[in-house]
Structures are given as C-alpha cells and as structure tokens.
Design an enzyme around this catalytic site. Structure first.
Site, PDB file in Angstrom:
ATOM      1  N   TRP A   8       0.833  -1.211   0.000  1.00  0.00           N
ATOM      2  CA  TRP A   8       0.000   0.000   0.000  1.00  0.00           C
ATOM      3  C   TRP A   8       0.862   1.253   0.000  1.00  0.00           C
ATOM      4  O   TRP A   8       0.522   2.243  -0.651  1.00  0.00           O
ATOM      5  CB  TRP A   8      -0.988  -0.005   1.170  1.00  0.00           C
ATOM      6  CG  TRP A   8      -1.973  -1.117   1.039  1.00  0.00           C
ATOM      7  CD1 TRP A   8      -2.129  -2.183   1.885  1.00  0.00           C
ATOM      8  CD2 TRP A   8      -2.933  -1.323  -0.015  1.00  0.00           C
ATOM      9  NE1 TRP A   8      -3.109  -3.014   1.422  1.00  0.00           N
ATOM     10  CE2 TRP A   8      -3.619  -2.522   0.272  1.00  0.00           C
ATOM     11  CE3 TRP A   8      -3.270  -0.607  -1.167  1.00  0.00           C
ATOM     12  CZ2 TRP A   8      -4.627  -3.021  -0.561  1.00  0.00           C
ATOM     13  CZ3 TRP A   8      -4.276  -1.103  -1.999  1.00  0.00           C
ATOM     14  CH2 TRP A   8      -4.938  -2.296  -1.687  1.00  0.00           C
ATOM     15  N   LYS A  33     -12.253  -1.985   6.288  1.00  0.00           N
ATOM     16  CA  LYS A  33     -11.451  -2.844   7.157  1.00  0.00           C
ATOM     17  C   LYS A  33     -11.969  -2.799   8.597  1.00  0.00           C
ATOM     18  O   LYS A  33     -12.167  -3.814   9.218  1.00  0.00           O
ATOM     19  CB  LYS A  33      -9.976  -2.431   7.142  1.00  0.00           C
ATOM     20  CG  LYS A  33      -9.381  -2.252   5.743  1.00  0.00           C
ATOM     21  CD  LYS A  33      -9.017  -3.576   5.085  1.00  0.00           C
ATOM     22  CE  LYS A  33      -8.728  -3.454   3.588  1.00  0.00           C
ATOM     23  NZ  LYS A  33      -7.748  -2.448   3.192  1.00  0.00           N
ATOM     24  N   ASP A  37      -2.024   6.805   6.070  1.00  0.00           N
ATOM     25  CA  ASP A  37      -3.023   5.839   5.618  1.00  0.00           C
ATOM     26  C   ASP A  37      -3.319   4.932   6.809  1.00  0.00           C
ATOM     27  O   ASP A  37      -2.464   4.157   7.231  1.00  0.00           O
ATOM     28  CB  ASP A  37      -2.451   5.042   4.438  1.00  0.00           C
ATOM     29  CG  ASP A  37      -3.395   3.944   3.943  1.00  0.00           C
ATOM     30  OD1 ASP A  37      -4.479   3.769   4.518  1.00  0.00           O
ATOM     31  OD2 ASP A  37      -3.024   3.263   2.963  1.00  0.00           O
TER      32      ASP A  37
HETATM   33  C1  LIG Z   1      -7.172  -1.903   1.875  1.00  0.00           C
HETATM   34  C2  LIG Z   1      -6.156  -0.860   1.979  1.00  0.00           C
HETATM   35  C3  LIG Z   1      -6.035   0.169   1.024  1.00  0.00           C
HETATM   36  C4  LIG Z   1      -6.900   0.244  -0.201  1.00  0.00           C
HETATM   37  O1  LIG Z   1      -8.146   0.700   0.117  1.00  0.00           O
HETATM   38  P1  LIG Z   1      -9.258   0.955  -1.001  1.00  0.00           P
HETATM   39  O2  LIG Z   1     -10.342   1.568  -0.193  1.00  0.00           O
HETATM   40  O3  LIG Z   1      -9.595  -0.374  -1.583  1.00  0.00           O
HETATM   41  O4  LIG Z   1      -8.696   1.877  -2.019  1.00  0.00           O
HETATM   42  C5  LIG Z   1      -5.071   1.129   1.227  1.00  0.00           C
HETATM   43  N1  LIG Z   1      -4.258   1.098   2.286  1.00  0.00           N
HETATM   44  C6  LIG Z   1      -4.339   0.118   3.217  1.00  0.00           C
HETATM   45  C7  LIG Z   1      -3.413   0.155   4.393  1.00  0.00           C
HETATM   46  C8  LIG Z   1      -5.285  -0.886   3.094  1.00  0.00           C
HETATM   47  O5  LIG Z   1      -5.372  -1.852   4.015  1.00  0.00           O
END
Ligand SMILES: *Cc1c(COP(=O)(O)O)cnc(C)c1O
Length: 356
Positions: free
Chosen positions: A101, A192, A168
C-alpha cells in the site's frame, strides 16, 4: 452455524450492525421507505450525516482545527488527492515504504511533486517497521502507513516527525487510542475496521489547505467537501449509514480505549499460540507485529492444505495469506470477538499437536 470471519477486507462488522442496517433497507426510521430510496437531503438522512461526523470526532477526540469527511474512491484515491491538495509542484515529500500500500501511495504521489523514500523495510521482505529518527523539516510532509494489512506490521507508536504528517490508517483506525493532533491528514477506506466498502474517511487539518498553486477539480478539492459537509454530490448513503451504526456500537462498547484492550488481548493470544507451536512461525517480530492482521507461516509448506482444511472444519474463514506473502493471515479487526480468535488458536494448537 457460527462462522469466524478472518477476511482482511471487506471485513467483519458487528452482528447488531448488520441487523440494524438490514432493517433500514426495508424500513428506515419507521418512515415506510428504504434507506436506499430516500433523499440524501431529507431530514432523516441529514441526521445520519451529522451523527456519523460527530461520532468520529467524539471517538477520536478531534478538535475544531480538523474536518471529518466521508468521501468516495477508496483509500486508493487519497493516495493522489492528498498530494493534489497539499503538495506544490517543486515541493518534496518524504514517504516510508512499508509494503504494497505504501508503494501504491508513492506511485500516485509522484504525479504531483518530488517524492523521496526516506525509509523502507523492503530489504527484509517488509517484516519490520523502519526507524524514523532523522530531520524531516525540509520535506513538505511525511507519509506513513500505520498498519500494513498485507505484511502484518504496524507502528506500535506513532513516530514524532518534525514536518506535517499524512497517514493511511485504512486497517487500524479506531483500533487503538490515537492523538490526531500529530497528523495533518488521516485517511482510511471504511471496509477494514469501520463499515462497508464504498466510503472513505478523511480527517484533515483545515489550515494546511488552500496553499497549492495548481487548479484542483471540484470533486478532488477537500475544501469542496468541507464546505458542503461531505454532501457536495450524492454521498454513499448506505455505507455512511452502516458506518454510523458501527461507530455507535464502538461507543457503546468502551470507545477506542475498549477496542484497544480487546484488540491487545486477541493479538496476544494468537501470537503466543503461534510462537509456542513447532510447525508455525510469525515472520514479524516484537513491537512491529500488527494487532489487526496476524501473518503466520508454516516451516514446512507441505502442511498448508491440511491446515486450511482443519481451519475450514472449525468454520475459520478467510485465513489464506495475501498472494504476495503466502502462508496465512488472520485479520482480527474491532468486530472480531475473542471467542472466534480462541477457536483459531485452538485449531493451530491441535494441528500442531497432531502433526508436529
Ligand atoms: C485496503 C487498503 C487500502 C486500499 O483501500 P481501497 O479503499 O480499496 O482503495 C489502502 N491502504 C491500506 C493500508 C489498506 O489496508
């Protein structure tokens, strides 16, 4: 049948949340209308918007220097939207590469400025969190991925970084206490640890905005969404409503502090079980271990199918590791109950006893 859902995302939500969300699809607030068919400008939905925003602020102790936004496009869109809004052409931002990511965030950021990877854990297959102890003052901002969903690492402490900090937090927001004041932008895809796919939570410090020279398309400008309370266009009504329900559930269950306690207990049980086994090991060590995504492997891969079969027999679903890592991954987000983790721990233990 009680299924124990260890999928990484879209992920488990509390049963009561599913029940209430399902009820609202048929009859929202007793209006005789579905949540899916009422106007996002109606009084009842406006209340949902207000409540979801205010619950985020309350649960994370966010002060008025920040705005809370519910946007679309996933965390993946924030990889570039953040840069578009705060990184001028010619500015340099510092990125920490802790896996898949982070790499994606770096690739998108490069469209908008100079990006330097100031630390990386790629040398050891992303199995640790690199130290961030340099002077970062020359960078416009630094970007970290607080929990690495795929590799199973997590910052035990948020580092003190002497520039603006962007994070993030897709896979660990609301999982532990958090000092939002350390950050300038926090973003998280909901699917998540917050709600269903389709909505992205963004927390942005207001005074960092309005300082780039480029023209920003209306929908990609944080200011647009701030001035319209996340409803400039039709917001993702159902994901927002369901996220609100899960925030209410979190509040009723001790808030993030309560979640942190439960998450610590679940992670400790699972890692201890793995560490005490002879067949399995966890590639991530010590404080860098994620409390959300527990990655573990077999010393001898030939047992893989047999172990998956016994997990399946115990109704433990979704434990296959990410294709880039292999092995197994148990995602144990906020809504995962200790009892489910106990079932997986017992599965590991008895497999170890019988095969080891
Ligand atoms: C799942 C995830 C993403 C991607 O998220 P989307 O909403 O599918 O774009 C980005 N960063 C992390 C840490 C993730 O776990």
């Amino acid at each position: 049948m009680n299924t124990h859902n260890f999928y990484a995302g879209p992920a488990i939500l509390p049963k009561q949340v599913f029940k209430k969300a399902a009820d609202a699809v048929l009859n929202f607030n007793g209006l005789g209308l579905s949540i899916l068919e009422i106007s996002h400008r109606s009084k009842d939905f406006k209340e949902v918007m207000e409540k979801s925003h205010s619950l985020v602020k309350e649960l994370l102790n966010i002060n008025d220097d920040y705005e809370v936004l519910f946007l679309t496009g996933g965390a993946s869109s924030q990889f570039y939207m953040t840069c578009m809004n705060i990184l001028n052409n010619g500015d340099t931002a510092a990125y920490v590469n802790t896996g898949t990511w982070s790499k994606k965030a770096i690739a998108e950021a490069k469209h908008f400025g100079n990006i330097e990877v100031v630390a990386s854990s790629e040398d050891k297959g992303f199995t640790y969190i690199p130290k961030l102890d340099q002077d970062y003052s020359k960078y416009k901002f630094a970007h970290i991925t607080t929990n690495n969903t795929i590799f199973g690492t997590q910052y035990a402490e948020i580092p003190n970084i002497n520039t603006q900090l962007v994070a993030d937090m897709s896979s660990d927001i609301f999982s532990r206490r958090l000092d939002v004041n350390k950050f300038d932008v926090i973003y998280a895809g909901a699917q998540k640890n917050l709600g269903p796919a389709g909505v992205t939570l963004v927390i942005v410090k207001k005074d960092i905005l309005g300082k780039v020279e480029r023209e920003i398309p209306t929908m990609l400008d944080y200011q647009t969404h701030i001035s319209k309370g996340s409803a400039f266009n039709t917001p993702p009504v159902f994901p927002i409503y369901t996220s609100m329900l899960s925030l209410e559930w979190l509040k009723e269950n001790g808030g993030v502090e309560g979640a942190e306690k439960r998450n610590n207990e679940k992670a400790e049980l699972l890692y201890n079980t793995i560490d005490n086994s002879s067949l399995f090991f966890a590639p991530v060590l010590g404080d860098d271990r994620s409390k959300m995504n527990v990655v573990f492997k077999l010393h001898d891969d030939s047992h893989t199918e047999a172990f998956l079969a016994s997990a399946n027999a115990n109704n433990c679903i979704g434990i296959t590791g990410h294709r880039s890592v292999g092995g197994f991954r148990a995602s144990i987000y906020n809504a995962m109950e200790l009892d489910s983790v106990k079932v997986l721990a017992e599965t590991i233990k008895s497999f170890d006893a019988n095969q080891g």
